[in-house]
Write a protein that holds these residues in place. Structure first.
Motif, PDB file in Angstrom:
ATOM      1  N   ILE A 124     -40.204  10.175  21.758  1.00 19.35           N
ATOM      2  CA  ILE A 124     -41.223  10.343  22.792  1.00 19.35           C
ATOM      3  C   ILE A 124     -41.312   9.113  23.694  1.00 19.35           C
ATOM      4  O   ILE A 124     -41.500   9.217  24.902  1.00 19.35           O
ATOM      5  CB  ILE A 124     -42.607  10.706  22.184  1.00 19.35           C
ATOM      6  N   SER A 125     -41.156   7.939  23.122  1.00 17.52           N
ATOM      7  CA  SER A 125     -41.207   6.707  23.905  1.00 17.52           C
ATOM      8  C   SER A 125     -39.983   6.592  24.812  1.00 17.52           C
ATOM      9  O   SER A 125     -40.096   6.257  25.998  1.00 17.52           O
ATOM     10  CB  SER A 125     -41.304   5.502  22.964  1.00 17.52           C
ATOM     11  N   ARG A 126     -38.803   6.866  24.270  1.00 10.50           N
ATOM     12  CA  ARG A 126     -37.585   6.814  25.092  1.00 10.50           C
ATOM     13  C   ARG A 126     -37.655   7.832  26.227  1.00 10.50           C
ATOM     14  O   ARG A 126     -37.272   7.538  27.367  1.00 10.50           O
ATOM     15  CB  ARG A 126     -36.337   7.062  24.233  1.00 10.50           C
ATOM     16  N   GLN A 127     -38.160   9.035  25.943  1.00 12.78           N
ATOM     17  CA  GLN A 127     -38.295  10.048  26.986  1.00 12.78           C
ATOM     18  C   GLN A 127     -39.241   9.586  28.084  1.00 12.78           C
ATOM     19  O   GLN A 127     -38.976   9.776  29.277  1.00 12.78           O
ATOM     20  CB  GLN A 127     -38.796  11.374  26.393  1.00 12.78           C
ATOM     21  N   GLY A 128     -40.360   8.987  27.692  1.00  9.97           N
ATOM     22  CA  GLY A 128     -41.325   8.488  28.672  1.00  9.97           C
ATOM     23  C   GLY A 128     -40.724   7.424  29.566  1.00  9.97           C
ATOM     24  O   GLY A 128     -40.886   7.445  30.797  1.00  9.97           O
ATOM     25  N   VAL A 129     -39.993   6.482  28.975  1.00 11.35           N
ATOM     26  CA  VAL A 129     -39.391   5.405  29.756  1.00 11.35           C
ATOM     27  C   VAL A 129     -38.240   5.929  30.620  1.00 11.35           C
ATOM     28  O   VAL A 129     -38.069   5.499  31.762  1.00 11.35           O
ATOM     29  CB  VAL A 129     -38.942   4.245  28.829  1.00 11.35           C
ATOM     30  N   ASP A 130     -37.481   6.875  30.094  1.00 11.33           N
ATOM     31  CA  ASP A 130     -36.413   7.461  30.913  1.00 11.33           C
ATOM     32  C   ASP A 130     -36.992   8.157  32.141  1.00 11.33           C
ATOM     33  O   ASP A 130     -36.441   8.067  33.243  1.00 11.33           O
ATOM     34  CB  ASP A 130     -35.572   8.443  30.092  1.00 11.33           C
ATOM     35  N   THR A 135     -39.012  -8.773  37.572  1.00  8.90           N
ATOM     36  CA  THR A 135     -40.233  -9.352  38.149  1.00  8.90           C
ATOM     37  C   THR A 135     -41.468  -8.590  37.685  1.00  8.90           C
ATOM     38  O   THR A 135     -42.577  -9.124  37.730  1.00  8.90           O
ATOM     39  CB  THR A 135     -40.181  -9.337  39.694  1.00  8.90           C
ATOM     40  N   TRP A 136     -41.287  -7.351  37.273  1.00  9.25           N
ATOM     41  CA  TRP A 136     -42.325  -6.530  36.662  1.00  9.25           C
ATOM     42  C   TRP A 136     -41.708  -5.853  35.446  1.00  9.25           C
ATOM     43  O   TRP A 136     -40.537  -5.468  35.473  1.00  9.25           O
ATOM     44  CB  TRP A 136     -42.815  -5.432  37.620  1.00  9.25           C
ATOM     45  N   ILE A 137     -42.496  -5.687  34.396  1.00  6.63           N
ATOM     46  CA  ILE A 137     -42.059  -4.942  33.218  1.00  6.63           C
ATOM     47  C   ILE A 137     -43.177  -3.976  32.859  1.00  6.63           C
ATOM     48  O   ILE A 137     -44.359  -4.321  32.924  1.00  6.63           O
ATOM     49  CB  ILE A 137     -41.735  -5.871  32.033  1.00  6.63           C
ATOM     50  N   ALA A 138     -42.784  -2.762  32.496  1.00  5.23           N
ATOM     51  CA  ALA A 138     -43.740  -1.753  32.048  1.00  5.23           C
ATOM     52  C   ALA A 138     -43.206  -1.127  30.766  1.00  5.23           C
ATOM     53  O   ALA A 138     -42.011  -1.167  30.504  1.00  5.23           O
ATOM     54  CB  ALA A 138     -43.919  -0.677  33.122  1.00  5.23           C
ATOM     55  N   HIS A 139     -44.119  -0.564  29.993  1.00  5.19           N
ATOM     56  CA  HIS A 139     -43.665   0.105  28.771  1.00  5.19           C
ATOM     57  C   HIS A 139     -44.347   1.450  28.592  1.00  5.19           C
ATOM     58  O   HIS A 139     -45.393   1.723  29.165  1.00  5.19           O
ATOM     59  CB  HIS A 139     -43.884  -0.784  27.537  1.00  5.19           C
ATOM     60  N   TRP A 140     -43.707   2.278  27.779  1.00  7.55           N
ATOM     61  CA  TRP A 140     -44.281   3.520  27.285  1.00  7.55           C
ATOM     62  C   TRP A 140     -44.059   3.464  25.783  1.00  7.55           C
ATOM     63  O   TRP A 140     -43.081   3.968  25.248  1.00  7.55           O
ATOM     64  CB  TRP A 140     -43.593   4.734  27.918  1.00  7.55           C
ATOM     65  N   ALA A 141     -44.930   2.735  25.136  1.00  9.40           N
ATOM     66  CA  ALA A 141     -44.809   2.451  23.712  1.00  9.40           C
ATOM     67  C   ALA A 141     -46.184   2.026  23.220  1.00  9.40           C
ATOM     68  O   ALA A 141     -47.090   1.815  24.025  1.00  9.40           O
ATOM     69  CB  ALA A 141     -43.791   1.323  23.494  1.00  9.40           C
ATOM     70  N   PRO A 142     -46.363   1.884  21.914  1.00  8.12           N
ATOM     71  CA  PRO A 142     -47.644   1.394  21.418  1.00  8.12           C
ATOM     72  C   PRO A 142     -48.019   0.060  22.082  1.00  8.12           C
ATOM     73  O   PRO A 142     -47.160  -0.762  22.410  1.00  8.12           O
ATOM     74  CB  PRO A 142     -47.401   1.221  19.914  1.00  8.12           C
ATOM     75  N   PHE A 143     -49.306  -0.131  22.277  1.00  8.99           N
ATOM     76  CA  PHE A 143     -49.813  -1.304  22.986  1.00  8.99           C
ATOM     77  C   PHE A 143     -49.334  -2.612  22.355  1.00  8.99           C
ATOM     78  O   PHE A 143     -48.991  -3.559  23.048  1.00  8.99           O
ATOM     79  CB  PHE A 143     -51.344  -1.258  23.014  1.00  8.99           C
ATOM     80  N   ASN A 144     -49.273  -2.654  21.012  1.00  8.61           N
ATOM     81  CA  ASN A 144     -48.852  -3.888  20.343  1.00  8.61           C
ATOM     82  C   ASN A 144     -47.412  -4.264  20.697  1.00  8.61           C
ATOM     83  O   ASN A 144     -47.051  -5.427  20.657  1.00  8.61           O
ATOM     84  CB  ASN A 144     -49.048  -3.802  18.832  1.00  8.61           C
TER      85      ASN A 144
END
Length: 192
Positions: free
Chosen positions: A23-29, A68-77
């Motif tokens: 689910i995380s890989r799909q979100g980031v893709d 210059t910017w990083i974003a994630h789709w993963a648990p907050f920690n």
């Protein structure tokens, strides 16, 4: 500047972090696909194993790629861990974290000028009346979690309560499925 791919006169190079689960890989893709369509340069799409203790190798890859910017789709920690490693490496970019139920408490502990949190729900510091109701229920039932950690479950409970009322007894799986399809709930501001 009207072009969102340029901030402070610099082209944004976006790094994307996922936990190495589907689910995380799909979100980031999907984030990468949309970012590329919008014209952003991608400085990496990295999936990190769930049990990772040291994020330095991943932070180094993002820094070396010029993110210059990083974003994630993963648990907050995960975001906090990566951002900590980036900071120790001297990275000065901006980090956009997707919120989770502990994000409000963790953000207050971890507040930094270049660390942004993108919640899909309202934080309890907004003082909505529903948060007082959640706090009173937590106290009544001796819950040990903070209101912000309980608010998403409270919203989910509102949905389930409405569905079960609509289903009525006897409530079969098929009736519940149909009932869930027609749910209309006012979350009192927990969700927009």
């Amino acid at each position: 500047v009207d072009d969102m791919t340029i901030v402070d006169g610099k082209i944004v190079k976006l790094g994307l972090l996922a936990m190495d689960i589907p689910i995380s890989r799909q979100g980031v893709d999907q984030m990468e696909k949309l970012a590329r369509q919008a014209g952003f340069d991608i400085a990496g799409n990295i999936a990190v194993p769930p049990a990772t203790a040291d994020f330095t190798p991943f932070a180094t890859r993002f820094k070396d790629a010029g993110a210059t910017w990083i974003a994630h789709w993963a648990p907050f920690n995960f975001g906090v861990a990566l951002f900590g490693s980036l900071t120790r490496l001297g990275w000065t970019g901006n980090y956009l974290a997707t919120a989770s139920p502990t994000a409000e408490t963790d953000t207050v502990k971890f507040a930094q000028e270049n660390f942004y949190v993108m919640p899909s729900y309202t934080f309890s510091v907004e003082g909505l009346p529903v948060f007082k109701e959640i706090g009173e229920a937590a106290k009544k039932y001796c819950a040990t979690y903070s209101v912000d950690s309980l608010s998403l479950g409270w919203g989910g409970g509102m949905v389930l309560e409405d569905a079960l009322k609509r289903c009525s007894l006897p409530c079969s799986a098929e009736k519940l499925r149909t009932s869930l399809e027609g749910v209309r709930v006012d979350t009192q501001g927990i969700y927009g």
